[in-house]
Scaffold this motif. Structure first.
Motif, short mmCIF file in Angstrom:
data_model
loop_
_atom_site.label_atom_id
_atom_site.label_comp_id
_atom_site.label_asym_id
_atom_site.label_seq_id
_atom_site.Cartn_x
_atom_site.Cartn_y
_atom_site.Cartn_z
N ARG A 12 65.75 15.39 -7.65
CA ARG A 12 66.22 15.18 -9.02
C ARG A 12 67.74 15.05 -9.07
O ARG A 12 68.28 14.25 -9.83
CB ARG A 12 65.71 16.30 -9.94
N LEU A 13 68.43 15.85 -8.26
CA LEU A 13 69.89 15.76 -8.23
C LEU A 13 70.36 14.44 -7.62
O LEU A 13 71.37 13.88 -8.04
CB LEU A 13 70.48 16.96 -7.47
N LEU A 14 69.61 13.93 -6.63
CA LEU A 14 69.91 12.62 -6.07
C LEU A 14 69.71 11.53 -7.13
O LEU A 14 70.54 10.63 -7.28
CB LEU A 14 69.02 12.33 -4.85
N THR A 15 68.60 11.63 -7.87
CA THR A 15 68.30 10.65 -8.93
C THR A 15 69.39 10.65 -10.00
O THR A 15 69.75 9.60 -10.52
CB THR A 15 66.92 10.95 -9.56
N LYS A 16 69.92 11.83 -10.31
CA LYS A 16 70.99 11.95 -11.31
C LYS A 16 72.36 11.59 -10.73
O LYS A 16 73.36 11.64 -11.44
CB LYS A 16 71.04 13.38 -11.85
N ILE A 63 74.46 14.49 -6.31
CA ILE A 63 74.66 14.81 -4.89
C ILE A 63 74.33 13.57 -4.08
O ILE A 63 73.72 12.62 -4.57
CB ILE A 63 73.79 15.99 -4.42
N ARG A 64 74.74 13.61 -2.83
CA ARG A 64 74.34 12.58 -1.87
C ARG A 64 73.85 13.27 -0.60
O ARG A 64 74.25 14.39 -0.31
CB ARG A 64 75.47 11.60 -1.59
N ARG A 65 72.96 12.58 0.11
CA ARG A 65 72.39 13.11 1.34
C ARG A 65 72.80 12.17 2.47
O ARG A 65 72.63 10.96 2.35
CB ARG A 65 70.87 13.18 1.19
N GLY A 89 78.99 14.77 -9.63
CA GLY A 89 78.53 16.15 -9.50
C GLY A 89 79.67 17.14 -9.64
O GLY A 89 79.52 18.18 -10.30
N ARG A 90 80.82 16.83 -9.03
CA ARG A 90 82.00 17.71 -9.16
C ARG A 90 82.47 17.79 -10.60
O ARG A 90 82.78 18.87 -11.10
CB ARG A 90 83.15 17.19 -8.30
N ASP A 91 82.51 16.64 -11.26
CA ASP A 91 82.95 16.61 -12.66
C ASP A 91 82.00 17.42 -13.54
O ASP A 91 82.45 18.18 -14.41
CB ASP A 91 83.03 15.17 -13.16
#
Length: 147
Positions: free
Chosen positions: A67-71, A74-76, A94-96
Motif C-alpha cells: 500500500r505504501l508503494l502504491t501511494k 516508499i520505494r523498494r 514519503g518524507r514530506d
C-alpha cells in the motif's frame, strides 16, 4: 484486568489517530505511519526487519508495504549486498508526508494521556516499555489490528 484495559487503550489510540489524521487531511493508518516512521529512521531495511521493528507479522507487513508503494511513499530496491534482498526507502513524498503528519501524531499522543500529570505520563510510558519487553519474550499467535 490489564489485558482489557490495554485492548481498550489500543482501540482509543487507533480511533484517535484515524480521527486526527483525517482531520488534518492525511490518508494513513497507524501501522502505515509506523512503517514509514521506522523506514525513515532505518533507511535500507528489509521487510523482515521492518516487521520486527514495528511488531507486525510478515504477511501483514507485506500488505502494508504494498500500500505504501502504491501511494508512492516508499520505494523498494534490490540490495547491492544480497541480490535476493529488497531494501526499503522513503520517497520525497514519503518524507514530506511524515514531516507534515508529526504535529497530528503529537496531538494524538497528548490526547491519549490528557488525564495524566506529566509525572504519571512518564511513569506510564516507563511501565509500558517494561511490560512490553517482558511480554515480548512470550510467543504470540494473535492477529494485528489497525491495518
Amino acid at each position: 484486568m490489564p489485558g482489557h484495559l490495554i485492548r481498550r487503550m489500543n482501540q482509543i489510540s487507533v480511533a484517535t489517530f484515524l480521527q486526527e489524521a483525517q482531520t488534518a487531511g492525511f490518508d494513513l493508518t497507524p501501522v502505515q505511519f509506523a512503517a514509514i516512521y521506522a523506514i525513515a529512521r532505518n533507511e535500507g531495511i528489509d521487510q523482515a526487519t521492518l516487521s520486527s521493528l514495528i511488531a507486525y507479522d510478515r504477511v501483514t507487513i507485506g500488505g502494508v508495504v504494498d500500500r505504501l508503494l502504491t501511494k508512492a511513499l516508499i520505494r523498494r530496491e534490490v540490495s547491492e549486498k544480497d541480490r535476493r534482498a529488497r531494501e526499503l526507502y522513503l520517497t520525497e513524498k514519503g518524507r514530506d508526508l511524515l514531516e507534515a503528519m508529526m504535529p497530528a501524531v503529537q496531538k494524538v499522543q497528548e490526547r491519549m494521556l490528557e488525564g495524566l500529570s506529566a509525572e504519571e505520563r512518564a511513569s506510564l510510558v516507563a511501565l509500558l516499555k517494561k511490560a512490553t519487553a517482558g511480554a515480548s519474550a512470550v510467543p504470540s499467535g494473535g492477529q494485528n489490528e489497525g491495518e
